[in-house]
Design an enzyme around this catalytic site. Sequence first.
Site, mmCIF file in Angstrom:
data_model
loop_
_atom_site.group_PDB
_atom_site.id
_atom_site.type_symbol
_atom_site.label_atom_id
_atom_site.label_comp_id
_atom_site.label_asym_id
_atom_site.label_seq_id
_atom_site.Cartn_x
_atom_site.Cartn_y
_atom_site.Cartn_z
ATOM 1 N N HIS A 97 0.841 -1.202 0.000
ATOM 2 C CA HIS A 97 0.000 0.000 0.000
ATOM 3 C C HIS A 97 0.876 1.252 0.000
ATOM 4 C CE1 HIS A 97 -3.931 -1.921 1.772
ATOM 5 N NE2 HIS A 97 -3.596 -2.414 0.615
ATOM 6 N N GLU A 146 17.834 4.473 -14.394
ATOM 7 C CA GLU A 146 18.728 3.339 -14.130
ATOM 8 C C GLU A 146 18.029 2.210 -13.372
ATOM 9 O OE1 GLU A 146 21.637 2.697 -15.200
ATOM 10 O OE2 GLU A 146 22.337 1.091 -13.883
#
Lengths: 218, 218, 218, 218
Positions: free
Chosen positions: A102, A123
């Site tokens: 959550h 990246e």
Amino acid sequence: MSAPPSNASNVKELLCELCRLFYQQGWVSGTGGGISIREGDRVTMAPSGVQKERLRPEDLFELDVDGRVLKAPEGNAKLSACAPLFFHAFELRDAGAVIHSHSMNAMLATLVFGDELRVTHLEMMKGIRGTGYHDELVVPILENTAHECDLADAMADAMRRYPKTFAVLVRRHGVYVWGRDWVEAKTHAECYDYLFEAAVKMKQLGFDPSSAPERNPE
Amino acid sequence: MSAPPSNASNVKELLCELCRLFYQQGWVSGTGGGISIREGDRVTMAPSGVQKERLRPEDLFELDVDGRVLKAPEGNAKLSACAPLFFHAFELRDAGAVIHSHSMNAMLATLVFGDELRVTHLEMMKGIRGTGYHDELVVPILENTAHECDLADAMADAMRRYPKTFAVLVRRHGVYVWGRDWVEAKTHAECYDYLFEAAVKMKQLGFDPSSAPERNPE
Amino acid sequence: MSAPPSNASNVKELLCELCRLFYQQGWVSGTGGGISIREGDRVTMAPSGVQKERLRPEDLFELDVDGRVLKAPEGNAKLSACAPLFFHAFELRDAGAVIHSHSMNAMLATLVFGDELRVTHLEMMKGIRGTGYHDELVVPILENTAHECDLADAMADAMRRYPKTFAVLVRRHGVYVWGRDWVEAKTHAECYDYLFEAAVKMKQLGFDPSSAPERNPE
Amino acid sequence: MSAPPSNASNVKELLCELCRLFYQQGWVSGTGGGISIREGDRVTMAPSGVQKERLRPEDLFELDVDGRVLKAPEGNAKLSACAPLFFHAFELRDAGAVIHSHSMNAMLATLVFGDELRVTHLEMMKGIRGTGYHDELVVPILENTAHECDLADAMADAMRRYPKTFAVLVRRHGVYVWGRDWVEAKTHAECYDYLFEAAVKMKQLGFDPSSAPERNPE
């Protein structure tokens, strides 16, 4: 370090340890979220509606891969309503572990995107199996439902339509992330969460996370 | 795990442990905030103006449900000025525990709303007893006072007028959250805090947390 | 719990413990910041330019109240350049402990205010000795200097001109906070840091932290 | 405290401990980032693609200063693709330790600057060897590449062209930071990370981190 544990008590202790970690990261506060680990035919899962950071091994359910309860904890613990969602990842994507978070980053990311989150040239995308820096990472976003079990069909559908994703976001709710084993599921979960945070912060700073940067020398 | 402790030393250790946790979450810094737990007729409470994360069991007050001190800690400890507020939740709402937090999320939420905080269509609302995803969660916001005790009447009034809430916000101050026992109070506190954070961040991102999303397939 | 420790080894262990805590809060990263504790005639202080979260009791300096070194740690440890600033608080304000923090909240607060930070109507102001909710809390902001020792005169001047403050901010640098003992200094430091964070976030949300709220029923 | 450890098992335990710390700071999540320590002729380095916070001493590589593997961990561990980048810092800058971080602060900082990050008049700049408060701190920003090894030449070039920097940022990726030993590398990493965060937040608040403040009495 990276090998999954090979017996029941180990995997249960591991699951409790990971829940404590996820709690510290804000992924499973208020009893929400969790993790399920599959080792071969056996699935370990936390009960519904309990404080995830306080789980003990004896609180966990053991199930077979068809979702039948092999061993239930004592008392009136209920199986998580996420169970069907977890099993779709085991069956359709051969997952060894599924994490449901959550995370505020995941929730906010579902607000600033439509049906799909798209990011590129970051990246941390490389931490997702099969994804490179110059690729586009696409995560489907499902509409949330009043009852978690009602997400199951849409989840299965998304898993089939997006064979390259290891995550499905749920609008105003959170995210389900999986991997071939608990190590890859956790690595994926950390990378996706970073990317969700980056996407929201980039929007706030006036950058479009879906677009390749204009100045790109390669 | 979820059963409340059944003797005095356990509940005192639990209260100290929870205060350490709340300190890590930024809810009780600067000696503010705290928690009170009621088990049957006995209420346990921290003294006023002390470092909550450093409490020891012997620092706590024991009271009966009418607010009479049964056992005071040694030295010149003073009962918290929150005591009347806590007792209103015990009496009017049958609470088993009340958490008072100075969370920055709660404080900021009181700035961006008027007399009531209203949010809807957020999964974490389900962590509040009796609230579903499509409901509207309403939290009353009281005006702050110079002395905490002067909040008591307004608090009692809000608890009566909003029978579905388990939290009352106080403007530029924080929040009081309760539940039937410490587990539910803590779960409620975590869910409300997430919702306060979400509401403020949604406003910053240009979304209205009080409105159902336009695109809602259900 | 709240009583200061009464012997040298206790105060040294306490100082090391507090530095670990401040490191976790981001107040003393990169070897910056620190704390000095005075007990009667004896002052304990960390050396300059060392990792504050890894201090051991034997790394600390002991000084008398006139700033003479009574006991230096082995090796080539240097006394902190903050020493004169700390001693001003001991002498001019009868402080028992002084905390120097490089908190990002403090640094950013010095950018959005001029010569003084002013906030009002925030509950956490009550954590500062002598300040009430409806008061105006004023913290002087000094211009930073190339060398920390060059701040000493301006610091002494601010301590004299603002007899109600327990903190002095330094532009683009951080804050010095004190109290009658380590407990009050730590409580003040936590409350001020909350107020600095609140002031910056209020500005970002479009609220003026220096003004009383328009709707104020009292 | 500040002296580097003097034998192989110590340096390996230290490296694992630092990785746990960097994980808590969000610098090495998702198996990314890491640290390499050089003591005289011997270099210690983590394998690639593993959970950095769960490293054990026996998981680490030992290499000589020419990059030859002296001791490899058991199993199929792979040397990090960062290895050539680390060795450039050892060779060209006489570094004793190099930290590679995927910090969100570093990544966002590469978005809001062009070829160089420039900040000035921030106290934390003093934590970088050779830099004073009134100086300009310049950090080169390299364009990211699909494969980490392809960064090596550009990294070496930047290390030669910017002899005063102890950090090189990589666009949409993170940062490499070094120092004469692990203590200085860690101190530099903490100071640079603070400065990256400050630079981004200053831009969000409408301040230019590259410019000296208008009102500057010195």
